[in-house]
Design a protein around this motif. Structure first.
Motif, PDB file in Angstrom:
ATOM      1  N   LEU A  78      37.799  42.784  48.036  1.00 61.41           N
ATOM      2  CA  LEU A  78      36.737  42.135  48.812  1.00 61.41           C
ATOM      3  C   LEU A  78      37.019  40.643  48.967  1.00 61.41           C
ATOM      4  CD1 LEU A  78      33.474  43.782  47.392  1.00 61.41           C
ATOM      5  CD2 LEU A  78      34.423  44.058  49.683  1.00 61.41           C
ATOM      6  N   GLY A  79      37.525  40.029  47.920  1.00 61.34           N
ATOM      7  CA  GLY A  79      37.789  38.596  47.970  1.00 61.34           C
ATOM      8  C   GLY A  79      39.059  38.231  48.718  1.00 61.34           C
ATOM      9  N   GLY A  80      39.864  39.231  49.069  1.00 63.58           N
ATOM     10  CA  GLY A  80      41.098  38.965  49.796  1.00 63.58           C
ATOM     11  C   GLY A  80      42.295  38.711  48.903  1.00 63.58           C
ATOM     12  N   PHE A  81      42.149  38.879  47.594  1.00 67.44           N
ATOM     13  CA  PHE A  81      43.267  38.673  46.686  1.00 67.44           C
ATOM     14  C   PHE A  81      44.208  39.870  46.669  1.00 67.44           C
ATOM     15  CE2 PHE A  81      40.050  35.734  45.222  1.00 67.44           C
ATOM     16  CZ  PHE A  81      40.783  34.603  44.886  1.00 67.44           C
ATOM     17  N   TRP A  82      43.663  41.064  46.872  1.00 64.86           N
ATOM     18  CA  TRP A  82      44.448  42.289  46.891  1.00 64.86           C
ATOM     19  C   TRP A  82      44.217  43.017  48.198  1.00 64.86           C
ATOM     20  CZ3 TRP A  82      45.002  45.582  41.851  1.00 64.86           C
ATOM     21  CH2 TRP A  82      45.488  44.773  40.813  1.00 64.86           C
ATOM     22  N   ASP A  83      45.179  43.849  48.585  1.00 65.58           N
ATOM     23  CA  ASP A  83      44.989  44.798  49.669  1.00 65.58           C
ATOM     24  C   ASP A  83      44.449  46.104  49.096  1.00 65.58           C
ATOM     25  OD1 ASP A  83      46.009  43.038  51.594  1.00 65.58           O
ATOM     26  OD2 ASP A  83      48.071  43.673  51.154  1.00 65.58           O
ATOM     27  N   MET A  84      43.827  46.912  49.925  1.00 63.08           N
ATOM     28  CA  MET A  84      43.304  48.184  49.458  1.00 63.08           C
ATOM     29  C   MET A  84      44.407  49.072  48.888  1.00 63.08           C
ATOM     30  SD  MET A  84      40.050  48.435  49.494  1.00 63.08           S
ATOM     31  CE  MET A  84      39.973  50.209  49.188  1.00 63.08           C
ATOM     32  N   VAL A 199      29.836  39.257  43.612  1.00 60.16           N
ATOM     33  CA  VAL A 199      29.210  38.066  44.196  1.00 60.16           C
ATOM     34  C   VAL A 199      30.212  36.911  44.227  1.00 60.16           C
ATOM     35  CG1 VAL A 199      27.484  36.269  43.748  1.00 60.16           C
ATOM     36  CG2 VAL A 199      26.815  38.674  43.678  1.00 60.16           C
ATOM     37  N   SER A 200      30.959  36.741  43.150  1.00 61.52           N
ATOM     38  CA  SER A 200      31.953  35.663  43.090  1.00 61.52           C
ATOM     39  C   SER A 200      33.008  35.820  44.174  1.00 61.52           C
ATOM     40  CB  SER A 200      32.628  35.655  41.717  1.00 61.52           C
ATOM     41  OG  SER A 200      31.695  35.526  40.674  1.00 61.52           O
ATOM     42  N   MET A 201      33.502  37.046  44.344  1.00 62.52           N
ATOM     43  CA  MET A 201      34.550  37.283  45.324  1.00 62.52           C
ATOM     44  C   MET A 201      34.029  37.124  46.757  1.00 62.52           C
ATOM     45  SD  MET A 201      37.439  37.754  43.765  1.00 62.52           S
ATOM     46  CE  MET A 201      36.789  36.235  43.018  1.00 62.52           C
ATOM     47  N   ILE A 202      32.797  37.552  46.998  1.00 63.74           N
ATOM     48  CA  ILE A 202      32.214  37.374  48.324  1.00 63.74           C
ATOM     49  C   ILE A 202      31.966  35.892  48.590  1.00 63.74           C
ATOM     50  CG2 ILE A 202      30.140  37.831  49.706  1.00 63.74           C
ATOM     51  CD1 ILE A 202      30.097  40.625  48.330  1.00 63.74           C
ATOM     52  N   TRP A 362      37.650  42.247  32.420  1.00 61.23           N
ATOM     53  CA  TRP A 362      38.000  40.969  33.024  1.00 61.23           C
ATOM     54  C   TRP A 362      37.226  40.786  34.323  1.00 61.23           C
ATOM     55  CZ3 TRP A 362      41.520  44.102  30.598  1.00 61.23           C
ATOM     56  CH2 TRP A 362      42.324  43.531  29.596  1.00 61.23           C
ATOM     57  N   SER A 363      36.932  39.538  34.658  1.00 61.43           N
ATOM     58  CA  SER A 363      36.285  39.224  35.934  1.00 61.43           C
ATOM     59  C   SER A 363      36.897  37.958  36.502  1.00 61.43           C
ATOM     60  CB  SER A 363      34.772  39.012  35.760  1.00 61.43           C
ATOM     61  OG  SER A 363      34.148  40.131  35.188  1.00 61.43           O
ATOM     62  N   LEU A 364      37.001  37.908  37.813  1.00 63.53           N
ATOM     63  CA  LEU A 364      37.517  36.732  38.499  1.00 63.53           C
ATOM     64  C   LEU A 364      36.344  36.007  39.169  1.00 63.53           C
ATOM     65  CD1 LEU A 364      40.168  35.237  39.114  1.00 63.53           C
ATOM     66  CD2 LEU A 364      40.313  36.558  41.239  1.00 63.53           C
ATOM     67  N   ILE A 365      36.196  34.723  38.873  1.00 61.22           N
ATOM     68  CA  ILE A 365      35.104  33.924  39.435  1.00 61.22           C
ATOM     69  C   ILE A 365      35.574  33.124  40.645  1.00 61.22           C
ATOM     70  CG2 ILE A 365      33.469  32.055  38.977  1.00 61.22           C
ATOM     71  CD1 ILE A 365      33.389  32.965  36.068  1.00 61.22           C
ATOM     72  N   ASP A 366      36.764  32.581  40.554  1.00 57.35           N
ATOM     73  CA  ASP A 366      37.370  31.794  41.627  1.00 57.35           C
ATOM     74  C   ASP A 366      38.881  31.969  41.483  1.00 57.35           C
ATOM     75  OD1 ASP A 366      37.732  30.027  43.718  1.00 57.35           O
ATOM     76  OD2 ASP A 366      37.034  28.244  42.628  1.00 57.35           O
ATOM     77  N   ARG A 367      39.634  31.402  42.368  1.00 58.44           N
ATOM     78  CA  ARG A 367      41.086  31.559  42.303  1.00 58.44           C
ATOM     79  C   ARG A 367      41.605  31.154  40.923  1.00 58.44           C
ATOM     80  NH1 ARG A 367      45.231  32.238  45.703  1.00 58.44           N
ATOM     81  NH2 ARG A 367      43.834  32.239  47.500  1.00 58.44           N
ATOM     82  N   GLU A 368      42.278  32.094  40.260  1.00 58.25           N
ATOM     83  CA  GLU A 368      42.846  31.895  38.923  1.00 58.25           C
ATOM     84  C   GLU A 368      41.816  31.402  37.915  1.00 58.25           C
ATOM     85  OE1 GLU A 368      46.527  29.739  38.903  1.00 58.25           O
ATOM     86  OE2 GLU A 368      47.573  31.434  39.776  1.00 58.25           O
ATOM     87  N   ALA A 402      43.391  30.582  33.938  1.00 58.71           N
ATOM     88  CA  ALA A 402      44.503  31.152  34.702  1.00 58.71           C
ATOM     89  C   ALA A 402      45.254  32.187  33.867  1.00 58.71           C
ATOM     90  CB  ALA A 402      45.445  30.045  35.160  1.00 58.71           C
ATOM     91  N   GLU A 403      45.431  31.894  32.579  1.00 62.84           N
ATOM     92  CA  GLU A 403      46.104  32.850  31.696  1.00 62.84           C
ATOM     93  C   GLU A 403      45.279  34.128  31.557  1.00 62.84           C
ATOM     94  OE1 GLU A 403      48.605  34.850  29.286  1.00 62.84           O
ATOM     95  OE2 GLU A 403      49.025  33.039  30.455  1.00 62.84           O
TER      96      GLU A 403
END
Length: 424
Positions: A78-84, A199-202, A362-368, A402-403
Motif C-alpha cells: 500500500l505504501g509503495g515500498f513493495w510490489d504485490m 495508516v502509516s503507509m497510507i 514489525w511495523s514500518l512508520i516511515d521510510r526506514e 533503519a536496522e
C-alpha cells in the motif's frame, strides 16, 4: 488398531472415543494428515510433517489459491515500498521437494465421526489427524451498514491480494485534499499493529502525492499495539494529517453507507472519499462447520494445539483460541512447528519436545523507520502463556530504526522460505 467404522457408527460407547486421540498402529499403512489452509500455519505444518517424517506420514494440504499473498507485509505494498508480486508465493516446492499432496480446492465440510474432509469439487479426504489453519472471517453486522457484499466499495483489505490492490487504487484516485477513513476492528483480531501500520503507509503515500489529504480513524479500542510509537511517529512524519477518534468520543458507535460513501461517528455523518472497513473477526468458516469453535474462535490445548473438543483435530494461527499469543504470521508459524512435532510423535513414535513459542511483529512508520514488539511463551494447562517480552522504545536513533526495518526484511525472507520450502 484402527477402529472399525461400522462398529464406530453403531455403538454409543464408541462415540465417546471421538475425544481420544488416534494412536497409530505400526504396519497398518501410512498415517494420513489433512491440512486445511495454506498460510503461515498450514503451509508450515504440512512442510514439517512431510520433511521430518521422511515420507512416513501422508500429508495433504487443501488450499483454494494457487498463488498465496501474505497478509503480513501487505501494508508495504500500500505504501509503495513493495510490489504485490513480492507478497506472492506458490506451493510447487511443497509438492515437488517434500511430497505434500497439494489440492487446490475449497474445504467445505468436516465429518469428525468418519474423519473425513470434503471439498467443493466433491472429493473426500480421510484423515487420522486434521489440522485446521483457515485464518479469519468477518462477523456479519459488526459494522452497521457494511457486509462483504460492500467490500468493493469499502474494502477491508485484511485478506491480501485483490483487496489490497483495490484499496491502493482507491487511495491513489482520491481528490486533492480528500479524506481517507478507517474503521478499526475491536479486539481480538489479526495482526494487532496492522491497522496502524496501514495508516502509516497510507500517510506516507499521501504525503508524497496528496499532502493536504486527511486520515480519520474510528477506533472502538481505548488503546492499541505500539500506540506510543505510532503516535510519536505520526506527529513527526505526518503532522496534522491523522486524527484518531477513540471510544470516548464515539469510535465504538460507527455506521457506514457504502453507496453514499459516508461514515457516521456517534451520529455525526461525514462524507469521505475512501473508507477502509476492518470488521470484527472470528475463526474461518470451516472451523465453525467442523464444530470446534466456541465464541468465535477455536479453543486449543497449549501443548500441541489440539482442539479442546476433539483431540484428533489441531487448530493453528489466527483461528485458534490459544491464550496470550497475538494473531500473527510469526505466531502461526511458531505454533505449526509445535503441532507438527506433536502430531509426528503421536503417529510415528518420534520424540516430542516441550512446547515453546515466540512471536515478533514489525511495523514500518516511515521510510526506514521500523519498530517491533515481541515475546516468548510457554504451554500451561490453561493456555499459551506469555513469559517475557520486548518493544521498541520512543526516541530511538534513526540508525536503530533503519536496522529494525532491515531485520524485518530478513525475517520475511526467512519465514516464507520456512513456509513454502524455497531458498530464502
Amino acid at each position: 488398531m484402527k477402529l472399525n467404522r461400522r462398529l464406530f457408527m453403531g455403538t454409543a460407547a464408541a462415540t465417546a472415543m471421538l475425544a481420544a486421540p488416534t494412536v497409530w498402529a505400526q504396519g497398518s499403512g501410512r498415517p494420513r494428515v489433512v491440512v486445511v489452509g495454506g498460510g503461515a500455519g498450514g503451509a508450515t505444518v504440512a512442510r514439517y510433517l512431510a520433511k521430518d517424517s521422511e515420507g512416513a506420514i501422508d500429508v495433504t494440504l487443501i488450499e483454494p489459491t494457487r498463488k498465496y499473498y501474505t497478509c503480513f507485509f501487505s501494508n508495504l505494498a500500500l505504501g509503495g515500498f513493495w510490489d504485490m508480486e513480492d507478497l506472492a508465493h506458490s506451493y510447487g516446492a511443497l509438492a515437488s521437494e517434500f511430497g505434500v499432496n497439494v489440492v487446490h480446492d475449497w474445504a467445505v465440510g468436516v465429518d469428525r465421526a468418519t474423519r473425513t474432509v470434503t471439498t467443493a469439487m466433491g472429493h473426500t479426504f480421510p484423515y487420522d489427524r486434521l489440522v485446521l489453519s483457515p485464518g479469519i472471517d468477518f462477523i456479519d453486522g459488526a459494522v452497521p451498514g457494511w457486509d462483504v457484499t460492500a467490500q468493493n466499495k469499502m474494502p477491508h483489505a485484511y485478506k491480501a491480494g485483490s483487496q489490497t490492490e483495490l484499496l491502493k487504487a482507491q487511495i491513489q484516485n482520491m481528490p486533492e485534499g480528500g479524506t481517507f477513513a478507517m474503521v478499526a476492528p475491536p479486539n481480538p483480531y489479526r495482526c494487532p499493529p496492522g491497522p496502524y501500520e496501514r495508516v502509516s503507509m497510507i500517510a506516507y503515500m499521501l504525503r508524497e502525492a496528496n499532502p493536504t489529504a486527511k486520515i480519520l480513524i474510528a477506533d472502538p479500542k481505548q488503546t492499541f499495539s505500539k500506540q506510543g510509537l505510532f503516535e510519536q511517529g505520526w506527529n513527526l512524519a505526518y503532522p496534522g494529517m491523522i486524527e484518531r477518534i477513540g471510544p470516548d468520543f464515539g469510535g465504538e458507535n460507527v455506521e457506514v453507507n457504502p453507496d453514499g460513501m459516508t461514515i457516521s461517528i456517534d451520529g455525526e455523518e461525514q462524507k469521505v472519499d475512501v473508507c477502509n472497513v476492518i470488521p470484527a473477526m472470528q475463526a474461518g468458516k470451516i472451523a465453525h462447520d467442523a464444530g470446534v469453535t466456541d465464541g468465535g474462535w477455536a479453543p486449543v490445548n497449549a501443548e500441541d494445539l489440539s482442539s479442546r473438543m476433539d483431540a484428533n483435530v489441531h487448530i493453528l494461527g489466527d483461528a485458534a483460541g490459544q491464550g496470550d499469543m497475538p494473531k500473527s504470521g510469526f505466531s502461526a508459524n511458531s505454533q505449526a512447528k509445535v503441532a507438527a512435532n506433536a502430531i509426528r510423535g503421536a503417529l510415528t513414535d518420534a520424540r516430542v519436545f516441550p512446547a515453546r513459542f515466540s512471536n515478533t511483529c514489525w511495523s514500518l512508520i516511515d521510510r526506514e523507520n521500523g519498530v517491533k514488539v515481541g515475546a516468548t511463551y510457554e504451554a500451561t494447562p490453561e493456555k499459551i502463556a506469555k513469559v517475557d517480552g520486548f518493544i521498541s522504545q520512543t526516541d530511538e536513533s534513526p540508525d536503530m530504526r533503519a536496522e529494525t526495518y532491515r531485520e524485518s526484511l530478513g525475517w520475511y525472507a526467512s519465514i516464507t522460505a520456512d513456509m513454502f520450502g524455497v531458498q530464502a
